[in-house]
Design a protein around this motif. Structure first.
Motif, PDB file in Angstrom:
ATOM      1  N   VAL A 105      76.161 -41.458 -56.590  1.00 32.08           N
ATOM      2  CA  VAL A 105      77.405 -41.868 -57.257  1.00 32.08           C
ATOM      3  C   VAL A 105      77.785 -43.240 -56.731  1.00 32.08           C
ATOM      4  N   ARG A 106      78.048 -44.159 -57.645  1.00 31.19           N
ATOM      5  CA  ARG A 106      78.367 -45.531 -57.255  1.00 31.19           C
ATOM      6  C   ARG A 106      79.519 -46.051 -58.104  1.00 31.19           C
ATOM      7  N   PHE A 112      76.157 -52.379 -62.784  1.00 30.01           N
ATOM      8  CA  PHE A 112      76.049 -53.634 -63.531  1.00 30.01           C
ATOM      9  C   PHE A 112      75.286 -54.682 -62.730  1.00 30.01           C
ATOM     10  N   ARG A 113      75.556 -54.782 -61.453  1.00 25.58           N
ATOM     11  CA  ARG A 113      74.862 -55.772 -60.632  1.00 25.58           C
ATOM     12  C   ARG A 113      73.352 -55.561 -60.645  1.00 25.58           C
ATOM     13  N   ASP A 114      72.929 -54.304 -60.581  1.00 26.48           N
ATOM     14  CA  ASP A 114      71.501 -54.011 -60.611  1.00 26.48           C
ATOM     15  C   ASP A 114      70.843 -54.500 -61.895  1.00 26.48           C
ATOM     16  N   ALA A 115      71.647 -54.617 -62.953  1.00 27.60           N
ATOM     17  CA  ALA A 115      71.123 -55.068 -64.248  1.00 27.60           C
ATOM     18  C   ALA A 115      71.306 -56.567 -64.449  1.00 27.60           C
ATOM     19  N   GLY A 116      71.671 -57.279 -63.399  1.00 31.84           N
ATOM     20  CA  GLY A 116      71.773 -58.726 -63.483  1.00 31.84           C
ATOM     21  C   GLY A 116      73.141 -59.259 -63.846  1.00 31.84           C
ATOM     22  N   TYR A 117      74.154 -58.416 -63.821  1.00 28.85           N
ATOM     23  CA  TYR A 117      75.506 -58.830 -64.160  1.00 28.85           C
ATOM     24  C   TYR A 117      76.253 -59.358 -62.945  1.00 28.85           C
ATOM     25  N   SER A 118      77.111 -60.356 -63.174  1.00 25.55           N
ATOM     26  CA  SER A 118      78.142 -60.710 -62.215  1.00 25.55           C
ATOM     27  C   SER A 118      79.355 -59.815 -62.479  1.00 25.55           C
ATOM     28  N   LYS A 163      82.578 -68.213 -67.164  1.00 21.69           N
ATOM     29  CA  LYS A 163      81.674 -68.931 -68.073  1.00 21.69           C
ATOM     30  C   LYS A 163      80.331 -69.233 -67.414  1.00 21.69           C
ATOM     31  N   ASP A 164      80.361 -69.548 -66.122  1.00 18.48           N
ATOM     32  CA  ASP A 164      79.133 -69.929 -65.427  1.00 18.48           C
ATOM     33  C   ASP A 164      78.458 -68.743 -64.741  1.00 18.48           C
ATOM     34  N   ASN A 165      78.937 -67.556 -65.000  1.00 20.05           N
ATOM     35  CA  ASN A 165      78.371 -66.360 -64.354  1.00 20.05           C
ATOM     36  C   ASN A 165      78.115 -65.253 -65.364  1.00 20.05           C
ATOM     37  N   GLN A 166      77.472 -65.632 -66.460  1.00 21.94           N
ATOM     38  CA  GLN A 166      77.129 -64.658 -67.492  1.00 21.94           C
ATOM     39  C   GLN A 166      75.721 -64.116 -67.269  1.00 21.94           C
ATOM     40  N   PRO A 167      75.481 -62.867 -67.676  1.00 22.06           N
ATOM     41  CA  PRO A 167      76.428 -61.908 -68.237  1.00 22.06           C
ATOM     42  C   PRO A 167      77.361 -61.380 -67.149  1.00 22.06           C
ATOM     43  N   PHE A 168      78.579 -61.049 -67.551  1.00 20.60           N
ATOM     44  CA  PHE A 168      79.544 -60.544 -66.582  1.00 20.60           C
ATOM     45  C   PHE A 168      80.168 -59.241 -67.069  1.00 20.60           C
ATOM     46  N   TYR A 169      80.547 -58.452 -66.091  1.00 22.75           N
ATOM     47  CA  TYR A 169      81.464 -57.332 -66.308  1.00 22.75           C
ATOM     48  C   TYR A 169      82.744 -57.705 -65.563  1.00 22.75           C
ATOM     49  N   GLU A 316      70.917 -47.457 -68.671  1.00 21.51           N
ATOM     50  CA  GLU A 316      70.866 -46.014 -68.852  1.00 21.51           C
ATOM     51  C   GLU A 316      71.968 -45.339 -68.043  1.00 21.51           C
ATOM     52  N   THR A 317      72.468 -44.225 -68.568  1.00 25.30           N
ATOM     53  CA  THR A 317      73.473 -43.451 -67.844  1.00 25.30           C
ATOM     54  C   THR A 317      72.862 -42.902 -66.565  1.00 25.30           C
TER      55      THR A 317
END
Length: 499
Positions: A105-106, A112-118, A163-169, A316-317
């Motif tokens: 559980v995280r 999101f970070r694991d998928a390359g998101y800021s 703007k400079d950190n896409q993709p972002f959550y 993935e969930t």
């Protein structure tokens, strides 16, 4: 300030996804708010930005949190887990670093970070000296678990960095509908105030000038919130982010009213939910199940918004996540039931579990001998309607449904037909005609509690509520003792309607 969010796409601006081809995802979170928006049919509230977002996106009529207070609800939707499954069910608990999340559980931002998101929890929306004090986020987290020591759950807090950190959550949290300074001053930020004489108040409150003033100020707070939402939507356009950012608007739980916040009825857990997917961008095809302009009546839990946000990013969930996606290629079938409940809130110890289908809500109360208005000093100090109830009751002037709020005990079981009785006034738990419905819902509830290994079935150590009793007594008793009996007639929470 009102602009069409898709206008940027129609004027020749290049249609670009983020460099990774994934959408940005922006959560706009409102505190303590029910579905009292224009797009949900509420009178006396003017919410043009949210109404437009709903008209161009998807509006969900049956979205509910799993608990009715901030820390437990946020612990749930930031993990996609029921608070009761991760021992986060008691309001403001485990603040001493003693409750790490279970293995697997995280916090949502870590997936999101694991998928390359800021990731961002925005507090600074603008640097303009004239507007930045109003147009800002709170950065609220308020979790009942321990985040990894030495790490941060979000990468940054300035809007200018998106703007400079896409993709972002990113999250932006607005406090207008939470009791306090923002609520008390909300009317100063809107052009037209709600008319107390014309608002619709729940019938379990006395129809009184104080009640109407409180409700009108609540709607004023929603209108001030809507202005902030419009500001954020305009920032998306100005920064060229509108064409590749999914916008999710949601409340953290229901409205801050007696029988609302901290109570697991519809009034405490029913929240607005709007999702906008940027149209006409071939690099971001709309996910399965999404249809612009659609109003969905499916039952949606707040933890499902967590799973769906991951799904919209192509993530993935996670195997242990209890939320389920309702958009995308792997969306789950609509839920037949929604589950939830409450436990200790500050010094007030209760244990309630509830289940809802599309027509009925069932509640199971462990401590029925404890009154509905069991002492909670924060509410006694903040909610003028509670002062009004106590005053009218002491004078023998309370009658009808409001008298139930002053009863010395509560029923062990409650059952409400939400179609015939949307305010949940007429308890059908003892009705022979509804025995089958009650038994069906109760069986579902008990099965759910066993399935998630509900940690609230074991009471907290007695020292914990005792410490909260001391803390709340120190914070509030002097103020409560010193104020006049008619304090509720002129409380700041009445906004411009104070006597």
């Amino acid at each position: 300030m009102l602009r069409i969010l898709i206008g940027l796409l129609a004027c020749g601006t290049p249609l670009l996804a983020t460099a990774s081809g994934q959408p940005n995802i922006l959560w706009i979170l409102a505190e303590d708010i029910g579905p009292e928006l224009g797009c949900y049919g509420t009178e006396q509230v003017h919410t043009p930005h949210l109404d437009q977002l709903a008209d161009q996106g998807m509006l969900f009529r049956n979205a509910f949190t799993v608990t009715p207070v901030c820390s437990t609800s946020r612990s749930s939707f930031m993990t996609g887990m029921y608070a009761m499954a991760i021992d986060a069910q008691n309001h403001r608990s485990h603040r001493d670093g003693s409750n790490p999340l279970p293995k697997g559980v995280r916090v949502l931002t870590d997936w999101f970070r694991d998928a390359g998101y800021s990731t961002a929890n925005i507090t600074e929306l603008t640097g303009d000296a004239k507007t930045k004090q109003f147009y800002r986020g709170t950065g609220k987290t308020d979790w009942n678990f321990t985040y990894d020591k030495g790490k941060q759950p979000f990468d940054f807090k300035q809007w200018s960095q998106l703007k400079d950190n896409q993709p972002f959550y990113a999250q932006v949290n607005f406090p207008e509908t939470h009791r306090g300074r923002s609520w008390n001053q909300a009317h100063r930020h809107i052009a037209k105030l709600a008319d107390p004489e014309k608002v619709e108040i729940p019938p379990y409150y006395p129809d009184h000038a104080v009640t109407r003033a409180v409700w009108a100020q609540y709607l004023n707070a929603i209108m001030a919130l809507d202005d902030k939402v419009g500001f954020v939507l305009e920032l998306l356009q100005q920064d060229g982010l509108a064409e590749n950012t999914v916008v999710v608007f949601m409340g953290d739980h229901g409205r801050a009213m007696p029988r609302g916040k901290q109570w697991p009825y519809d009034s405490g857990m029913h929240v607005p939910l709007i999702i906008f997917w940027p149209p006409n961008n071939p690099q971001l095809p709309m996910p399965a199940g999404y249809e612009a302009g659609l109003v969905s009546n499916d039952l949606v839990a707040s933890i499902d918004v967590s799973a769906t946000s991951l799904a919209m990013a192509g993530i993935e969930t996670p195997p242990k996540m209890q939320g389920q996606p309702f958009l995308g290629p792997h969306r789950a079938s609509p839920r037949d039931y929604l589950f939830g409940g409450r436990d200790r809130g500050d010094e007030t110890v209760l244990h309630i579990r509830t289940v809802r289908d599309k027509q009925y809500r069932y509640l199971l109360n462990r401590y029925p001998e404890r009154p509905f208005l069991q002492l909670n000093r924060y509410k006694e100090a903040s909610y003028p309607i509670i002062g009004l109830l106590r005053s009218l009751d002491s004078k023998g002037q309370l009658e009808g449904p409001p008298t139930a709020l002053m009863a010395s005990q509560r029923p062990t079981e409650e059952l409400y037909d939400l179609r015939a009785d949307p305010w949940e006034i007429n308890n059908l738990a003892d009705s022979p005609q509804h025995t089958e419905t009650k038994n069906r819902l109760k069986a579902q509830l008990v099965n759910w509690m066993n399935e998630i290994d509900d940690q609230g079935r074991e009471p907290e150590a007695s020292a914990i509520p005792a410490s909260w009793e001391t803390r709340m007594r120190n914070n509030y008793d002097k103020r409560l003792r010193s104020r006049p009996d008619d304090w509720f007639e002129s409380a700041p929470a009445l906004g411009p309607y104070r006597n």
